[in-house]
Design a protein around this motif. Structure first.
Motif, short mmCIF file in Angstrom:
data_model
loop_
_atom_site.label_atom_id
_atom_site.label_comp_id
_atom_site.label_asym_id
_atom_site.label_seq_id
_atom_site.Cartn_x
_atom_site.Cartn_y
_atom_site.Cartn_z
N ARG A 68 30.75 47.73 61.36
CA ARG A 68 30.51 49.06 60.78
C ARG A 68 31.83 49.84 60.74
NH1 ARG A 68 25.91 53.61 61.79
NH2 ARG A 68 27.18 55.41 61.30
N PRO A 69 32.23 50.31 59.54
CA PRO A 69 33.44 51.11 59.46
C PRO A 69 33.13 52.57 59.79
CG PRO A 69 32.48 50.86 57.28
CD PRO A 69 31.57 50.12 58.25
N GLU A 70 34.14 53.40 59.81
CA GLU A 70 33.89 54.84 59.85
C GLU A 70 33.21 55.20 58.55
OE1 GLU A 70 35.90 57.86 61.66
OE2 GLU A 70 37.73 56.69 61.95
N LEU A 71 32.17 56.03 58.66
CA LEU A 71 31.40 56.39 57.47
C LEU A 71 31.49 57.88 57.24
CD1 LEU A 71 28.25 54.18 58.10
CD2 LEU A 71 30.07 53.78 56.42
N GLU A 72 31.56 58.22 55.97
CA GLU A 72 31.64 59.63 55.57
C GLU A 72 30.67 59.83 54.42
OE1 GLU A 72 35.70 60.92 55.12
OE2 GLU A 72 35.13 62.09 53.35
N ALA A 73 30.02 60.97 54.36
CA ALA A 73 29.00 61.19 53.34
C ALA A 73 29.37 62.33 52.40
CB ALA A 73 27.67 61.51 54.00
N ILE A 74 29.11 62.13 51.12
CA ILE A 74 29.26 63.19 50.13
C ILE A 74 28.00 63.18 49.28
CG2 ILE A 74 30.57 64.05 48.16
CD1 ILE A 74 32.97 62.63 49.15
N ALA A 75 27.37 64.34 49.11
CA ALA A 75 26.21 64.43 48.20
C ALA A 75 26.64 65.13 46.93
CB ALA A 75 25.09 65.21 48.86
N ILE A 76 26.45 64.49 45.77
CA ILE A 76 26.85 65.18 44.54
C ILE A 76 25.67 65.55 43.66
CG2 ILE A 76 29.23 64.38 44.49
CD1 ILE A 76 28.40 62.35 42.40
N THR A 77 24.62 64.76 43.63
CA THR A 77 23.40 65.15 42.93
C THR A 77 22.23 64.68 43.78
OG1 THR A 77 23.25 63.09 41.67
CG2 THR A 77 24.35 64.92 40.59
N ASP A 78 21.04 65.11 43.41
CA ASP A 78 19.84 64.65 44.12
C ASP A 78 18.74 64.50 43.07
OD1 ASP A 78 17.93 63.99 45.91
OD2 ASP A 78 17.64 66.03 46.67
N GLY A 87 27.23 63.94 31.99
CA GLY A 87 28.04 64.82 32.81
C GLY A 87 28.01 64.40 34.28
N ASP A 88 26.82 64.03 34.76
CA ASP A 88 26.71 63.53 36.13
C ASP A 88 27.56 62.27 36.32
OD1 ASP A 88 24.79 65.46 36.95
OD2 ASP A 88 23.20 64.26 36.04
N GLN A 89 27.48 61.38 35.33
CA GLN A 89 28.20 60.10 35.47
C GLN A 89 29.71 60.30 35.41
OE1 GLN A 89 25.92 58.32 32.31
NE2 GLN A 89 24.76 57.04 33.74
N LEU A 90 30.17 61.19 34.53
CA LEU A 90 31.61 61.48 34.47
C LEU A 90 32.06 62.14 35.76
CD1 LEU A 90 31.91 62.81 30.81
CD2 LEU A 90 32.83 60.67 31.70
N GLY A 91 31.24 63.07 36.26
CA GLY A 91 31.58 63.72 37.53
C GLY A 91 31.65 62.72 38.66
N LEU A 92 30.70 61.80 38.68
CA LEU A 92 30.70 60.75 39.71
C LEU A 92 31.98 59.91 39.61
CD1 LEU A 92 29.32 59.03 41.91
CD2 LEU A 92 28.15 57.79 40.06
#
Ligand code: ASN
Length: 354
Positions: A68-78, A87-92
């Motif tokens: 298991r590496p160090e994990l970091e979370a980012i939420a961009i849409t739900d 737009g979501d896909q370009l932002g991603l």
């Protein structure tokens, strides 16, 4: 662009103090993998938005596992994946690029709904340069229900992303212990835990239960179209029109009236629209709309026109090995990257190379 948030949860909050270990960022976009079932015995009843599991708590709840590496979370849409837009896909794509540019980040995993993961994966495959691994992952069942595949699929995806073999392979998709290339993968079953397949070429690899990763096959071309579309936050409209017995030109005319700059016809067999559709497609092409022949069947090779009597029109583009959904994405990105004349050349080159 409808990216709603880009909040970074500090790795420290995940309770792992592993200085010197490698780091993977998990980007949440929504989908079943980002939700929690309301009843452990109900695999279908789950919600988005307020009741969904955010990516940070998904990682907090993930059991420790070897490697298991160090994990970091980012939420961009739900969102359910069928509600993601360009737009979501370009932002991603841009978020993934920012993350990959960080020296302390080794790989990116994107949590995504399974309904359209093949579309986002292929979009990212066209947009992003090769380099640090990018792995998309979904699940067929929400977390917290009996028999969920959410945690196991996420662990597989992280292990795949951290494998050196996953670098410079284009965008990969991981589900049910199988690894797929973005250009091959499609959803083949709406119930099975083995919901993805690659009907033509098959999976390109496996993540074994002990974490071993095996990959085979060649990498797709590295076309990195993101660098050619500037700061676009939307993509030009390209519509798909399906062919079938009795189909006429009505939907093609409607697409053009709605402002489509491209029309992909998911034709029968090796890419054949009906005669009435061909007439409407010709009229569209005469008005500057880029028309592409593709196929409605899962495994087709749509070839260039040979000017024989059965070929629809020598001016139409042809999608070669790409299906209609992929051709739509490639054509749309090509249109975003330049003039219509340039897009005609760029799109046909993309069709030929993938
Ligand atoms: N299994 C899934 O992820 C389906 C889901 N509803 C989606 O967002 O695509």
């Amino acid at each position: 662009m409808s990216i709603i948030e880009a909040s970074v949860a500090g790795a420290g909050a995940l309770g792992h103090d592993r200085d010197g270990l490698r780091r993977c960022v998990v980007v949440g976009t929504g989908g079943t993998i980002g939700t929690r079932g309301s009843d452990p015995l109900d695999r279908n009843e789950y919600m988005y938005g307020g009741t969904s599991v955010d990516t940070t708590s998904t990682l907090d709840n993930l059991p420790d596992f070897p490697g298991r590496p160090e994990l970091e979370a980012i939420a961009i849409t739900d969102k359910p994946s069928h509600d993601l837009d360009a737009g979501d896909q370009l932002g991603l794509a841009r978020v993934v690029e920012q993350l990959r540019a960080r020296r302390d980040v080794d790989a990116v995993v994107v949590q995504h709904g399974t309904n359209t993961v093949e579309e986002t994966a292929f979009t990212l495959d066209l947009l992003l340069p090769h380099g640090k691994p990018v792995v998309l992952v979904g699940s067929m069942r929400p977390s917290g229900v009996v028999g969920t595949d959410a945690d196991s699929n996420l662990i597989d995806a992280i292990r795949l992303a951290m494998s050196p073999a996953a670098a410079n392979r284009g965008v990969l998709v991981s589900l049910g212990g199988r690894v797929f290339a973005a250009r091959d993968v499609t959803k083949i079953d709406s119930r099975s835990l083995a919901g993805f397949g690659a009907p033509v070429l098959g999976p390109i690899g496996l993540v074994e239960p002990d974490g071993e990763v095996f990959l085979s096959g060649a990498a797709p071309p590295d076309v990195a179209m993101l660098g050619r579309i500037g700061d676009a936050t939307e993509l030009p409209r390209v519509d798909i029109v399906v062919s079938h017995c009795t189909a006429d030109g009505t939907l093609i005319e409607a697409a053009c009236a709605a402002g489509a700059r491209g029309v992909v016809c998911a034709g029968t067999g090796a890419g054949f629209p009906t005669a009435r559709q061909v007439a409407a497609l010709r009229a569209a092409a005469a008005n500057g709309v880029l028309v592409c022949r593709s196929s409605r069947i899962a495994s087709a090779y749509v070839t260039p026109p040979s000017r024989t009597s059965t070929d629809p029109d020598p001016d139409f583009l042809w999608s070669a090995h790409l299906n209609a959904y992929q051709a739509r994405i490639a054509l749309s990105i090509a249109l975003a990257a330049g003039s219509t004349a340039d897009a005609r050349r760029t799109a046909q080159e993309l069709f030929a190379r993938f």
